[in-house]
Scaffold this motif. Structure first.
Motif, PDB file in Angstrom:
ATOM      1  N   SER A 163      74.939  45.283  -4.910  1.00  0.00           N
ATOM      2  CA  SER A 163      75.119  46.225  -6.237  1.00  0.00           C
ATOM      3  C   SER A 163      74.596  44.655  -7.203  1.00  0.00           C
ATOM      4  CB  SER A 163      76.250  46.247  -7.357  1.00  0.00           C
ATOM      5  OG  SER A 163      75.505  46.753  -7.436  1.00  0.00           O
ATOM      6  N   ILE A 164      73.142  44.964  -7.720  1.00  0.00           N
ATOM      7  CA  ILE A 164      72.791  43.581  -8.479  1.00  0.00           C
ATOM      8  C   ILE A 164      73.806  43.518  -9.426  1.00  0.00           C
ATOM      9  CG2 ILE A 164      71.582  45.216  -9.806  1.00  0.00           C
ATOM     10  CD1 ILE A 164      69.311  42.964  -9.947  1.00  0.00           C
ATOM     11  N   ASN A 165      74.312  44.501  -9.943  1.00  0.00           N
ATOM     12  CA  ASN A 165      75.599  44.447 -11.093  1.00  0.00           C
ATOM     13  C   ASN A 165      76.739  43.065 -10.141  1.00  0.00           C
ATOM     14  OD1 ASN A 165      73.835  45.708 -12.577  1.00  0.00           O
ATOM     15  ND2 ASN A 165      74.738  47.569 -12.030  1.00  0.00           N
ATOM     16  N   ARG A 166      76.679  43.445  -9.556  1.00  0.00           N
ATOM     17  CA  ARG A 166      77.926  42.694  -9.392  1.00  0.00           C
ATOM     18  C   ARG A 166      77.754  41.382  -8.060  1.00  0.00           C
ATOM     19  NH1 ARG A 166      82.845  46.473  -7.533  1.00  0.00           N
ATOM     20  NH2 ARG A 166      83.164  45.055  -6.234  1.00  0.00           N
ATOM     21  N   ARG A 167      76.731  41.226  -7.106  1.00  0.00           N
ATOM     22  CA  ARG A 167      76.697  40.431  -6.408  1.00  0.00           C
ATOM     23  C   ARG A 167      76.422  38.734  -7.455  1.00  0.00           C
ATOM     24  NH1 ARG A 167      72.861  39.897  -0.688  1.00  0.00           N
ATOM     25  NH2 ARG A 167      74.576  38.608   0.363  1.00  0.00           N
ATOM     26  N   ASP A 168      76.776  37.879  -6.911  1.00  0.00           N
ATOM     27  CA  ASP A 168      76.431  36.662  -7.185  1.00  0.00           C
ATOM     28  C   ASP A 168      75.408  36.866  -6.969  1.00  0.00           C
ATOM     29  OD1 ASP A 168      75.905  33.746  -8.622  1.00  0.00           O
ATOM     30  OD2 ASP A 168      78.010  33.535  -7.515  1.00  0.00           O
ATOM     31  N   ARG A 169      74.042  36.093  -7.742  1.00  0.00           N
ATOM     32  CA  ARG A 169      72.088  36.033  -7.326  1.00  0.00           C
ATOM     33  C   ARG A 169      72.765  34.531  -6.026  1.00  0.00           C
ATOM     34  NH1 ARG A 169      68.356  38.796 -10.957  1.00  0.00           N
ATOM     35  NH2 ARG A 169      69.223  40.246 -11.282  1.00  0.00           N
ATOM     36  N   SER A 170      73.748  34.163  -7.026  1.00  0.00           N
ATOM     37  CA  SER A 170      73.629  31.823  -6.229  1.00  0.00           C
ATOM     38  C   SER A 170      74.157  31.966  -4.728  1.00  0.00           C
ATOM     39  CB  SER A 170      74.034  30.960  -7.631  1.00  0.00           C
ATOM     40  OG  SER A 170      75.440  31.709  -7.266  1.00  0.00           O
ATOM     41  N   GLN A 171      74.758  33.641  -4.336  1.00  0.00           N
ATOM     42  CA  GLN A 171      75.608  33.025  -3.570  1.00  0.00           C
ATOM     43  C   GLN A 171      74.412  33.933  -1.954  1.00  0.00           C
ATOM     44  OE1 GLN A 171      78.416  31.504  -2.260  1.00  0.00           O
ATOM     45  NE2 GLN A 171      77.506  30.968  -4.711  1.00  0.00           N
ATOM     46  N   ALA A 172      73.623  34.728  -2.917  1.00  0.00           N
ATOM     47  CA  ALA A 172      72.731  35.493  -1.753  1.00  0.00           C
ATOM     48  C   ALA A 172      72.031  34.637  -1.017  1.00  0.00           C
ATOM     49  CB  ALA A 172      71.658  36.354  -2.637  1.00  0.00           C
ATOM     50  N   PRO A 173      71.878  34.796   0.235  1.00  0.00           N
ATOM     51  CA  PRO A 173      70.486  34.120   0.930  1.00  0.00           C
ATOM     52  C   PRO A 173      68.820  34.126   0.519  1.00  0.00           C
ATOM     53  CG  PRO A 173      71.010  36.526   2.031  1.00  0.00           C
ATOM     54  CD  PRO A 173      71.810  36.534   0.457  1.00  0.00           C
ATOM     55  N   ALA A 174      68.998  33.591   1.456  1.00  0.00           N
ATOM     56  CA  ALA A 174      67.211  32.853   0.724  1.00  0.00           C
ATOM     57  C   ALA A 174      66.854  33.993   1.152  1.00  0.00           C
ATOM     58  CB  ALA A 174      66.823  32.073   1.483  1.00  0.00           C
ATOM     59  N   GLY A 175      65.256  34.092   0.621  1.00  0.00           N
ATOM     60  CA  GLY A 175      64.389  35.138   0.433  1.00  0.00           C
ATOM     61  C   GLY A 175      64.954  36.382  -0.065  1.00  0.00           C
ATOM     62  N   ALA A 176      66.028  36.447  -0.817  1.00  0.00           N
ATOM     63  CA  ALA A 176      66.717  37.735  -1.191  1.00  0.00           C
ATOM     64  C   ALA A 176      65.931  38.297  -2.401  1.00  0.00           C
ATOM     65  CB  ALA A 176      68.809  37.611  -1.357  1.00  0.00           C
ATOM     66  N   ARG A 177      65.985  39.753  -2.758  1.00  0.00           N
ATOM     67  CA  ARG A 177      64.783  40.249  -3.719  1.00  0.00           C
ATOM     68  C   ARG A 177      65.214  41.386  -4.151  1.00  0.00           C
ATOM     69  NH1 ARG A 177      59.537  41.560  -0.874  1.00  0.00           N
ATOM     70  NH2 ARG A 177      59.184  43.778  -2.713  1.00  0.00           N
ATOM     71  N   VAL A 178      65.438  42.274  -5.068  1.00  0.00           N
ATOM     72  CA  VAL A 178      65.522  43.432  -6.078  1.00  0.00           C
ATOM     73  C   VAL A 178      64.884  44.431  -4.353  1.00  0.00           C
ATOM     74  CG1 VAL A 178      65.613  45.305  -7.502  1.00  0.00           C
ATOM     75  CG2 VAL A 178      65.301  42.407  -7.707  1.00  0.00           C
TER      76      VAL A 178
END
Length: 200
Positions: A163-178
C-alpha cells in the motif's frame, strides 16, 4: 482494510468528495505525499484558485490537512489525513445517505475505470517486464457470503505490504512505481429478461 479507517456516513462529506476534481486531487496527494494548489491544478486541469477551493472543501470534511511548509512557505501545503476511509451500503441507510453513498461509489468506480483506460492506451509503450506483470482479469465465483468475506480479507492481507500509504518508499526495490489494484467482490444481481424483440 488493514489501515485505520473511518466509515463514511455523513451525506455532506460524501457529496463533497464525489467530485472528479477532488478525487483526482486526493490521488495526486496520495502519490506525492504533499502538494500545493498549484501542484494539483496542473495535474487536474483546473486553475490554482479552483484547486484551493477544492482543497479547502476536502479539509472541511477531514480528507486532507495542512502539512509543514516547504521552502519559503509562500504557498499552503497539503497532505492526506493519516486515517483512511471506506464507504459501504447498509440495510438501514436513510434515503439521503444511500443516495450519497451510491453517488460516491459510482464516482470512484468511474475514476477507476478511467485509470484502466489510460493504462490500456499506454500499455504498448511500457517496458516488457511491466507488460508481463500487468493483469486484467474477471472471475466468476461460486461461494457463500462467509467465503466471499474470507476472500476479501485474504486479498487485503496480500496487498497491505505494498500500500502506498503504508510502505516505506526508501525500502522498496529499485524500479518500484505507482500501480493500482481494482478489487470488486459482489453477489450477482438477477438479470431480468428483456423480452423477445417484437416482429416487424
Amino acid at each position: 482494510m488493514t489501515e485505520k479507517e473511518r466509515t463514511l456516513s455523513d451525506p455532506r462529506a460524501m457529496r463533497a468528495l464525489a467530485h472528479p476534481a477532488r478525487l483526482a486531487i486526493l490521488n495526486k496527494i496520495q502519490v506525492d505525499g504533499t502538494a500545493t494548489a498549484t501542484d494539483v491544478a496542473e495535474v487536474v486541469g483546473i486553475t490554482p484558485s479552483a484547486a484551493s477551493y477544492h482543497l479547502r472543501m476536502l479539509a472541511k470534511y477531514g480528507f486532507v490537512e495542512d502539512a509543514p511548509p516547504r521552502g519559503d512557505g509562500r504557498e499552503r501545503l497539503w497532505r492526506r489525513v493519516t486515517e483512511g476511509w471506506s464507504v459501504g451500503i447498509e440495510a438501514d441507510d436513510q434515503p439521503e445517505v444511500r443516495a450519497a453513498k451510491n453517488t460516491l461509489i459510482t464516482m470512484i468506480r468511474d475514476e477507476a475505470a478511467a485509470e484502466v483506460t489510460r493504462a490500456l492506451d499506454s500499455l504498448d509503450r511500457e517496458p516488457e517486464e511491466w507488460r508481463d506483470a500487468t493483469l486484467f482479469s474477471r472471475s466468476v465465483l461460486f461461494l457463500d457470503a462467509a467465503e466471499m468475506k474470507g476472500v476479501a480479507e485474504q486479498i487485503d492481507k496480500l496487498l497491505a505490504p505494498y500500500s502506498i500509504n503504508r510502505r516505506d518508499r526508501s525500502q522498496a526495490p529499485a524500479g518500484a512505481r505507482v500501480a493500482e489494484a481494482h478489487i470488486t467482490l459482489f453477489p450477482r444481481a438477477e438479470r431480468r429478461p428483456h423480452g423477445l424483440p417484437s416482429g416487424s
